[in-house]
Design an enzyme around this catalytic site. Structure first.
Site, PDB file in Angstrom:
ATOM      1  N   PRO A 142      14.398 -28.631  22.225  1.00 39.81           N
ATOM      2  CA  PRO A 142      14.686 -27.938  23.062  1.00 39.81           C
ATOM      3  C   PRO A 142      15.504 -27.720  24.452  1.00 39.81           C
ATOM      4  O   PRO A 142      15.571 -28.402  25.255  1.00 39.81           O
ATOM      5  CB  PRO A 142      13.266 -26.566  23.298  1.00 39.81           C
ATOM      6  CG  PRO A 142      12.480 -27.866  23.692  1.00 39.81           C
ATOM      7  CD  PRO A 142      13.335 -29.377  22.964  1.00 39.81           C
ATOM      8  N   LEU A 143      16.519 -26.821  24.313  1.00 34.83           N
ATOM      9  CA  LEU A 143      18.228 -26.874  25.603  1.00 34.83           C
ATOM     10  C   LEU A 143      17.619 -25.877  25.919  1.00 34.83           C
ATOM     11  O   LEU A 143      18.796 -24.293  25.199  1.00 34.83           O
ATOM     12  CB  LEU A 143      18.975 -27.841  25.089  1.00 34.83           C
ATOM     13  CG  LEU A 143      18.979 -28.360  24.235  1.00 34.83           C
ATOM     14  CD1 LEU A 143      20.132 -29.876  23.912  1.00 34.83           C
ATOM     15  CD2 LEU A 143      18.571 -30.043  26.132  1.00 34.83           C
ATOM     16  N   ALA A 171      13.951 -22.541  24.621  1.00 33.89           N
ATOM     17  CA  ALA A 171      12.678 -22.068  25.374  1.00 33.89           C
ATOM     18  C   ALA A 171      12.987 -21.060  24.817  1.00 33.89           C
ATOM     19  O   ALA A 171      14.065 -19.845  25.199  1.00 33.89           O
ATOM     20  CB  ALA A 171      12.790 -22.682  26.301  1.00 33.89           C
ATOM     21  N   GLY A 188       4.198 -26.735  26.618  1.00 36.56           N
ATOM     22  CA  GLY A 188       2.781 -26.654  26.989  1.00 36.56           C
ATOM     23  C   GLY A 188       3.571 -27.668  28.892  1.00 36.56           C
ATOM     24  O   GLY A 188       2.677 -28.376  29.149  1.00 36.56           O
ATOM     25  N   TYR A 224       6.122 -24.966  33.253  1.00 34.38           N
ATOM     26  CA  TYR A 224       5.676 -23.237  32.889  1.00 34.38           C
ATOM     27  C   TYR A 224       3.866 -22.984  33.436  1.00 34.38           C
ATOM     28  O   TYR A 224       3.509 -23.597  33.129  1.00 34.38           O
ATOM     29  CB  TYR A 224       6.592 -22.695  32.132  1.00 34.38           C
ATOM     30  CG  TYR A 224       8.388 -23.344  32.482  1.00 34.38           C
ATOM     31  CD1 TYR A 224       9.122 -22.562  32.977  1.00 34.38           C
ATOM     32  CD2 TYR A 224       8.810 -24.560  31.560  1.00 34.38           C
ATOM     33  CE1 TYR A 224       9.796 -23.017  33.287  1.00 34.38           C
ATOM     34  CE2 TYR A 224      10.216 -24.737  32.001  1.00 34.38           C
ATOM     35  CZ  TYR A 224      10.863 -23.638  32.805  1.00 34.38           C
ATOM     36  OH  TYR A 224      12.156 -24.443  33.365  1.00 34.38           O
ATOM     37  N   GLY A 274      16.138 -39.104  27.991  1.00 30.75           N
ATOM     38  CA  GLY A 274      16.917 -40.250  27.992  1.00 30.75           C
ATOM     39  C   GLY A 274      16.705 -41.115  26.822  1.00 30.75           C
ATOM     40  O   GLY A 274      17.413 -42.467  27.746  1.00 30.75           O
ATOM     41  N   ARG A 317      20.313 -33.819  25.910  1.00 31.92           N
ATOM     42  CA  ARG A 317      22.098 -33.858  26.235  1.00 31.92           C
ATOM     43  C   ARG A 317      22.739 -34.663  25.523  1.00 31.92           C
ATOM     44  O   ARG A 317      24.115 -34.162  24.561  1.00 31.92           O
ATOM     45  CB  ARG A 317      22.025 -34.550  27.470  1.00 31.92           C
ATOM     46  CG  ARG A 317      21.710 -34.025  29.200  1.00 31.92           C
ATOM     47  CD  ARG A 317      21.065 -34.715  29.829  1.00 31.92           C
ATOM     48  NE  ARG A 317      19.828 -35.770  30.152  1.00 31.92           N
ATOM     49  CZ  ARG A 317      19.350 -36.055  30.886  1.00 31.92           C
ATOM     50  NH1 ARG A 317      20.362 -36.477  31.975  1.00 31.92           N
ATOM     51  NH2 ARG A 317      18.719 -37.308  29.901  1.00 31.92           N
TER      52      ARG A 317
END
Ligand code: 8OZ
Length: 364
Positions: free
Chosen positions: A30-31, A63, A182, A186, A301, A323
């Site tokens: 998710p980005l 999100a 989760g 946040y 990563g 990314r």
């Protein structure tokens, strides 16, 4: 027998994740891209972006706030209004038409927000009234977050129900499931950690109490749409959002032990600091995973060799790429061919339009 290095083919073994049959082990993380339009809806631009990436085994869409109070940054999408649901349908239809699968990440930022983004300019909500040393994007640019107010115990049932309604709406919008956010400091993570949760009621204090909101949200969502369509993302060591815990190993071991009783489709773990150091302190992820029988997704990563090793060794069932997926719409194909990856343009990550979003080229 000689030990031969694992082959990329391990990433292309199909796998069943809950109710979903996936053709490969490569997940789009998710980005947050801050390109939502009027009323925090999505549309043709997002339909293009996600369908370009439909060769992922699974797309976890960005999100998305479950209620207006769950918003913390400008131009992030919601799933609480009819217009938002209809707008996401255009995206899920495009992904399915391109042969993909997509779940929605259900988000409430808690204290990581600014009054200018809150309904009526009110204070953001949090487990406790502790302001984060963090910034968010607002209409005025990068701003310090606002002082939150502590949620009252009597407000928690409605908060949990807002995730249930959002999950139902995600299914109505054509998503194949949801991922409960989760992670990353946040709201749910604020309840988990003892730096941000100073409550003295049933949702604070002991590990049992601090894992209660996470558990009850996942339980409620799973009951609403099916455990086989429900996953959750956790980030045991991230400091993102000014978050910390005095004993993350005990906390997250117990969190997963509780979640394991729900038979969720997957748990998605950010290893180390989100987008940064993968090992800021020792942590036994295998111990955290042990009680959970569903699919285990790792993230943070990973490159091609690390991903092959993670799946071949059994350390993970799937690997999520963030990314690399922004800059390479055809990432699975490039990983299979060991082709070079497009570099990421850091200036077009948050906000804007098609540039740096839908214009990264696939291999010829
Ligand atoms: C980057 C910028 C804004 C939000 C997360 C939803 O880290 C985010 C996020 C990331 O989970």
């Amino acid at each position: 027998m000689t030990d031969r290095p694992a082959d990329v083919s391990v990433l292309f073994q199909p796998i069943t994740v809950g109710d979903l049959k996936l053709p490969n082990r490569i997940v789009m993380a998710p980005l947050t891209r801050n390109r939502a339009g009027e009323g925090n809806t999505v549309g043709a631009l997002q339909a293009t972006y996600y369908s370009q990436r439909a060769s992922a085994g699974l797309i976890i869409a960005e999100a998305t706030q479950v209620v207006p109070e769950g918003q913390g940054y400008i131009a992030t999408p919601g799933i609480h209004s009819d217009a938002q649901v209809a707008s996401w349908k255009e995206v899920t239809d495009a992904v399915h038409a391109a042969g993909g699968r997509i779940v929605l990440q259900l988000w409430h930022v808690g204290r990581i927000s600014h009054t200018s983004l809150q309904p009526g300019g009110q204070a953001p909500v949090a487990p406790s009234a502790i302001r984060a040393d963090a910034k968010v994007f607002t209409a005025e640019g990068f701003s310090d977050v606002s002082e939150p107010r502590a949620l009252e115990l009597a407000e928690i049932p409605a908060l949990i129900d807002s995730y249930r309604v959002a999950a139902r709406r995600a299914i109505e919008a054509g998503f194949d499931g949801v991922e409960v956010h989760g992670a990353n400091g946040y709201l749910i993570d604020q309840f988990l950690r003892d730096k941000t949760n100073r409550r003295t009621d049933a949702y604070g204090g002991s590990i049992e109490n601090r894992t209660r909101l996470l558990f009850e949200v996942c339980e409620t969502v799973a009951k609403e749409i099916g455990a086989g369509r429900t996953g959750v993302r956790l980030s045991p060591l991230t400091p993102f959002g000014d978050i910390a815990d005095s004993d993350p190993q005990a906390l997250f071991n117990r969190a997963v032990e509780r979640l394991a009783t729900l038979d969720l489709a997957f748990i998605h773990v950010i290893e180390g600091e989100t987008g940064g150091n993968r090992a800021p302190q020792p942590f036994d992820y295998a111990a955290m995973r042990r009680p959970f029988k569903g699919a285990w997704i790792v993230n943070n990563g990973y490159d091609r060799a690390m991903a092959i090793d993670a799946v071949a060794s059994g350390k993970a069932d799937l690997v999520a790429f963030g990314r690399a997926f922004i800059a390479n719409p055809d990432l699975p194909h490039r990983l299979r061919e060991d082709a070079p990856l497009n570099p990421l343009d850091g200036n077009t990550l948050y906000g804007g339009g098609a540039k740096g979003y839908t214009d990264y080229p696939a291999l010829a």
